[in-house]
Design a protein around this motif. Sequence first.
Motif, short mmCIF file in Angstrom:
data_model
loop_
_atom_site.label_atom_id
_atom_site.label_comp_id
_atom_site.label_asym_id
_atom_site.label_seq_id
_atom_site.Cartn_x
_atom_site.Cartn_y
_atom_site.Cartn_z
N LEU A 103 34.96 24.77 52.10
CA LEU A 103 36.35 25.08 50.96
C LEU A 103 37.59 25.14 52.40
O LEU A 103 37.97 25.52 51.72
CB LEU A 103 35.67 26.29 50.55
N PHE A 174 44.46 39.76 41.99
CA PHE A 174 45.12 38.37 43.04
C PHE A 174 45.65 37.97 41.92
O PHE A 174 45.27 36.99 40.78
CB PHE A 174 43.90 37.69 43.54
N ILE A 225 33.03 34.09 49.36
CA ILE A 225 33.66 33.06 48.80
C ILE A 225 34.00 32.01 48.28
O ILE A 225 35.12 31.40 47.88
CB ILE A 225 31.87 32.08 47.94
N VAL A 226 34.79 32.96 47.26
CA VAL A 226 35.68 33.44 46.84
C VAL A 226 37.62 33.05 47.29
O VAL A 226 38.30 32.82 47.19
CB VAL A 226 36.19 34.39 45.24
N PHE A 229 37.98 29.99 49.20
CA PHE A 229 38.76 28.99 48.38
C PHE A 229 39.97 29.19 47.52
O PHE A 229 40.81 28.41 48.15
CB PHE A 229 37.95 29.41 46.65
N LEU A 230 40.18 30.92 47.77
CA LEU A 230 41.81 31.15 47.95
C LEU A 230 42.13 30.67 49.41
O LEU A 230 43.77 30.65 49.08
CB LEU A 230 41.13 32.37 47.16
#
Lengths: 237, 237
Positions: A103, A174, A225-226, A229-230
């Motif tokens: 990512l 977020f 993981i999120v 990505f962010l």
Amino acid sequence: MKLHRFIGDWTLGEEMAIRVAEAEVISQVKNVLRLGRGDQLILADGGGQEALVTITDFGRGYFDTRVEEYRWAKAEGEAETTLYCAVLKKENFELVVQKATELGVKKIVPIITERTVKLGLRFDRLAKIAREASEQSGRGVVPTISEPVEFSSAVANLSVGTKTVILEENGQEFSASIFSEAKSRAIFVGPEGGWTEAEIDQAKAKGLSLAKVCNFTLRAETAAIVASFLLGQSYEN
Amino acid sequence: MKLHRFIGDWTLGEEMAIRVAEAEVISQVKNVLRLGRGDQLILADGGGQEALVTITDFGRGYFDTRVEEYRWAKAEGEAETTLYCAVLKKENFELVVQKATELGVKKIVPIITERTVKLGLRFDRLAKIAREASEQSGRGVVPTISEPVEFSSAVANLSVGTKTVILEENGQEFSASIFSEAKSRAIFVGPEGGWTEAEIDQAKAKGLSLAKVCNFTLRAETAAIVASFLLGQSYEN
């Protein structure tokens, strides 16, 4: 057919022929991919440069290639991005390193928090996972993985220009606006047991943003993981 | 201390005492968590209702509890969300189911594409993973996992009101505006080998959006985790 990429210590940019002598690459090329003379692959130097090469010859402990073209790997995002992730169970941290690499995270810092239970990451293994994930995802640059750092010193040493978010269940939702125009971004992901109050206070005292990315309780590796990505998204608009 | 949650076939809402006779729950409570009389836990019915209970007694093959409080599980997002994910290697698909559950996806549909190599998911295992991930993440509702469906019939059967995105490396950058105000959302994630041209044509003919979520090549399971996150987000401002 997608070409296979290998990241290694090659000096790229000048030579029109490159000899590959790395045992691991040779074994992969010969035994796994079963490539032969005339087949093509990509050699990348881990610094952003790549060469499209054709195999010309196999020797004892090496193979030779002809450079068809030098080019730059897919551009990395402009922002400096750092994932601070609590040391997790070995397989979970390895998953995080793999996914963060895909990512586009540029720097991964394992952190030791008050509720960190596991220690003892294998850095040789993590480096290999990051290199292989870079090769596979088409990244020209392998993320750096630093030695574990105490949470408090990681927070204390954040540079002023870095927009930093602490993932926390009780934080605000977020919002993309947090990172817009930030050239340097960081997200902290805590351990399974969560942050202690003292850690949250420390983050607040430093002026960091507390945010949640989901209404449900995420496992630490899922949150990481999120977060990856962010970190990698472009927030211009 | 966080209370442990169990999702089961309990009838919640009336009784002030509940007898738990599920062998798996009993074993977990007695042998793993080592709970005893007076300890509390949460029983959830998988339909959104929960009971906070106190253990009152252990018998042969059951334990009894007193209901302290009935309440509703954390609210699910309002949108109907479906993750259509190509059947992947068993462990990767299991990872997808676990993460999609944590991130709030309501329906998971395994799809068979032209380049799908693996078949043979174990649905009993997937259901168990989804239930356990729901328990852990505090979700009141377990996502449904349907039988595998051919890509073409999945696309053909999409309802008109569903805003659908096909993840594709050559698509446009995913934009939050795609899902804003969509009460029904779906994302399709392809297999490792990607979509075929025929599949892309089919998606375009149906008017679906092609989008990418990263500039680098993601593994299928990584794309599916990011897709799950995007499905679950609120896109109101």
